[in-house]
Design a protein around this motif. Structure first.
Motif, PDB file in Angstrom:
ATOM      1  N   LYS A  33      19.607   1.385 -37.546  1.00  0.00           N
ATOM      2  CA  LYS A  33      19.912   1.206 -36.120  1.00  0.00           C
ATOM      3  C   LYS A  33      19.696   2.493 -35.338  1.00  0.00           C
ATOM      4  O   LYS A  33      19.124   2.481 -34.252  1.00  0.00           O
ATOM      5  CB  LYS A  33      21.362   0.743 -35.934  1.00  0.00           C
ATOM      6  CG  LYS A  33      21.575  -0.706 -36.201  1.00  0.00           C
ATOM      7  CD  LYS A  33      23.007  -1.081 -35.863  1.00  0.00           C
ATOM      8  CE  LYS A  33      23.277  -2.525 -36.187  1.00  0.00           C
ATOM      9  NZ  LYS A  33      24.640  -2.918 -35.844  1.00  0.00           N
ATOM     10  N   SER A  34      20.147   3.603 -35.905  1.00  0.00           N
ATOM     11  CA  SER A  34      19.984   4.901 -35.252  1.00  0.00           C
ATOM     12  C   SER A  34      18.504   5.239 -35.087  1.00  0.00           C
ATOM     13  O   SER A  34      18.060   5.682 -34.023  1.00  0.00           O
ATOM     14  CB  SER A  34      20.693   5.978 -36.065  1.00  0.00           C
ATOM     15  OG  SER A  34      20.452   7.242 -35.534  1.00  0.00           O
ATOM     16  N   ALA A  41      13.830   4.725 -27.462  1.00  0.00           N
ATOM     17  CA  ALA A  41      13.936   5.618 -26.306  1.00  0.00           C
ATOM     18  C   ALA A  41      12.578   6.239 -25.944  1.00  0.00           C
ATOM     19  O   ALA A  41      12.353   6.612 -24.794  1.00  0.00           O
ATOM     20  CB  ALA A  41      14.955   6.715 -26.588  1.00  0.00           C
ATOM     21  N   LYS A  42      11.685   6.326 -26.932  1.00  0.00           N
ATOM     22  CA  LYS A  42      10.388   6.970 -26.716  1.00  0.00           C
ATOM     23  C   LYS A  42       9.226   5.983 -26.602  1.00  0.00           C
ATOM     24  O   LYS A  42       8.164   6.336 -26.080  1.00  0.00           O
ATOM     25  CB  LYS A  42      10.086   7.935 -27.862  1.00  0.00           C
ATOM     26  CG  LYS A  42      11.048   9.089 -27.944  1.00  0.00           C
ATOM     27  CD  LYS A  42      10.699   9.986 -29.109  1.00  0.00           C
ATOM     28  CE  LYS A  42      11.693  11.127 -29.215  1.00  0.00           C
ATOM     29  NZ  LYS A  42      11.381  12.012 -30.335  1.00  0.00           N
ATOM     30  N   GLN A  45       9.329  -1.730 -27.005  1.00  0.00           N
ATOM     31  CA  GLN A  45      10.003  -2.471 -28.065  1.00  0.00           C
ATOM     32  C   GLN A  45       9.038  -2.928 -29.162  1.00  0.00           C
ATOM     33  O   GLN A  45       9.370  -2.879 -30.342  1.00  0.00           O
ATOM     34  CB  GLN A  45      10.750  -3.668 -27.495  1.00  0.00           C
ATOM     35  CG  GLN A  45      11.586  -4.374 -28.543  1.00  0.00           C
ATOM     36  CD  GLN A  45      12.425  -5.486 -27.967  1.00  0.00           C
ATOM     37  OE1 GLN A  45      12.212  -5.925 -26.849  1.00  0.00           O
ATOM     38  NE2 GLN A  45      13.390  -5.954 -28.728  1.00  0.00           N
ATOM     39  N   THR A  46       7.843  -3.340 -28.792  1.00  0.00           N
ATOM     40  CA  THR A  46       6.881  -3.808 -29.789  1.00  0.00           C
ATOM     41  C   THR A  46       6.518  -2.704 -30.768  1.00  0.00           C
ATOM     42  O   THR A  46       6.522  -2.911 -31.984  1.00  0.00           O
ATOM     43  CB  THR A  46       5.611  -4.343 -29.104  1.00  0.00           C
ATOM     44  OG1 THR A  46       5.975  -5.395 -28.215  1.00  0.00           O
ATOM     45  CG2 THR A  46       4.601  -4.848 -30.113  1.00  0.00           C
ATOM     46  N   VAL A  47       6.219  -1.533 -30.263  1.00  0.00           N
ATOM     47  CA  VAL A  47       5.876  -0.392 -31.119  1.00  0.00           C
ATOM     48  C   VAL A  47       7.067  -0.016 -31.990  1.00  0.00           C
ATOM     49  O   VAL A  47       6.916   0.255 -33.189  1.00  0.00           O
ATOM     50  CB  VAL A  47       5.420   0.807 -30.271  1.00  0.00           C
ATOM     51  CG1 VAL A  47       5.285   2.072 -31.108  1.00  0.00           C
ATOM     52  CG2 VAL A  47       4.108   0.500 -29.569  1.00  0.00           C
ATOM     53  N   THR A  48       8.251  -0.024 -31.412  1.00  0.00           N
ATOM     54  CA  THR A  48       9.458   0.332 -32.160  1.00  0.00           C
ATOM     55  C   THR A  48       9.719  -0.647 -33.300  1.00  0.00           C
ATOM     56  O   THR A  48      10.010  -0.235 -34.427  1.00  0.00           O
ATOM     57  CB  THR A  48      10.671   0.389 -31.214  1.00  0.00           C
ATOM     58  OG1 THR A  48      10.407   1.365 -30.199  1.00  0.00           O
ATOM     59  CG2 THR A  48      11.938   0.758 -31.951  1.00  0.00           C
ATOM     60  N   ILE A  49       9.617  -1.932 -33.043  1.00  0.00           N
ATOM     61  CA  ILE A  49       9.842  -2.939 -34.079  1.00  0.00           C
ATOM     62  C   ILE A  49       8.835  -2.778 -35.206  1.00  0.00           C
ATOM     63  O   ILE A  49       9.188  -2.824 -36.388  1.00  0.00           O
ATOM     64  CB  ILE A  49       9.795  -4.363 -33.483  1.00  0.00           C
ATOM     65  CG1 ILE A  49      11.038  -4.600 -32.624  1.00  0.00           C
ATOM     66  CG2 ILE A  49       9.679  -5.422 -34.579  1.00  0.00           C
ATOM     67  CD1 ILE A  49      10.998  -5.880 -31.822  1.00  0.00           C
ATOM     68  N   LYS A  50       7.583  -2.545 -34.852  1.00  0.00           N
ATOM     69  CA  LYS A  50       6.563  -2.368 -35.881  1.00  0.00           C
ATOM     70  C   LYS A  50       6.799  -1.104 -36.699  1.00  0.00           C
ATOM     71  O   LYS A  50       6.555  -1.086 -37.907  1.00  0.00           O
ATOM     72  CB  LYS A  50       5.177  -2.360 -35.250  1.00  0.00           C
ATOM     73  CG  LYS A  50       4.777  -3.732 -34.757  1.00  0.00           C
ATOM     74  CD  LYS A  50       3.389  -3.753 -34.196  1.00  0.00           C
ATOM     75  CE  LYS A  50       3.065  -5.170 -33.747  1.00  0.00           C
ATOM     76  NZ  LYS A  50       1.651  -5.373 -33.563  1.00  0.00           N
ATOM     77  N   THR A  51       7.285  -0.054 -36.063  1.00  0.00           N
ATOM     78  CA  THR A  51       7.582   1.191 -36.770  1.00  0.00           C
ATOM     79  C   THR A  51       8.707   0.977 -37.783  1.00  0.00           C
ATOM     80  O   THR A  51       8.617   1.410 -38.935  1.00  0.00           O
ATOM     81  CB  THR A  51       7.976   2.296 -35.775  1.00  0.00           C
ATOM     82  OG1 THR A  51       6.896   2.501 -34.859  1.00  0.00           O
ATOM     83  CG2 THR A  51       8.294   3.601 -36.467  1.00  0.00           C
ATOM     84  N   VAL A  52       9.762   0.317 -37.364  1.00  0.00           N
ATOM     85  CA  VAL A  52      10.895   0.051 -38.257  1.00  0.00           C
ATOM     86  C   VAL A  52      10.476  -0.900 -39.373  1.00  0.00           C
ATOM     87  O   VAL A  52      10.823  -0.684 -40.543  1.00  0.00           O
ATOM     88  CB  VAL A  52      12.099  -0.508 -37.470  1.00  0.00           C
ATOM     89  CG1 VAL A  52      13.205  -0.987 -38.414  1.00  0.00           C
ATOM     90  CG2 VAL A  52      12.638   0.542 -36.515  1.00  0.00           C
ATOM     91  N   ALA A  53       9.712  -1.924 -39.045  1.00  0.00           N
ATOM     92  CA  ALA A  53       9.239  -2.870 -40.059  1.00  0.00           C
ATOM     93  C   ALA A  53       8.406  -2.157 -41.114  1.00  0.00           C
ATOM     94  O   ALA A  53       8.560  -2.404 -42.314  1.00  0.00           O
ATOM     95  CB  ALA A  53       8.422  -3.979 -39.397  1.00  0.00           C
TER      96      ALA A  53
END
Length: 85
Positions: A33-34, A41-42, A45-53
């Motif tokens: 989550k962190s 923040a940077k 949402q699409t890029v963030t989800i793919k990064t975490v995935a």
């Protein structure tokens, strides 16, 4: 696991991560989550989800391929170290 089949059919971690597709990044551990919030923040949402995935798929790939238990403490250090990058 049954749908995925044998982990050795993926010749590299990128192939496995691509197979896994996208997952929501806000329903996991505090560490994930962190990491998700910092990336959000940077980035959008699409890029963030793919990064975490991709990060989660990478951890899964090596656990399955090497047949070793998941080491949460070691993994958390890797996620925390990414703050400086």
């Amino acid at each position: 696991m049954l749908e995925m089949g044998d982990i050795h059919r993926f010749n590299k971690v990128g192939s496995y991560a691509s197979y896994c597709r996208c997952v929501s990044g806000d329903s996991y551990s505090k560490t994930v989550k962190s990491y998700y919030q910092r990336k959000l923040a940077k980035n959008n949402q699409t890029v963030t989800i793919k990064t975490v995935a991709h990060k989660l798929a990478t951890a899964c790939f090596y656990v399955l391929r090497d047949k070793v238990p998941f080491e949460a403490e070691k993994s958390a250090k890797n996620w925390i170290n990414l703050r400086t990058k």
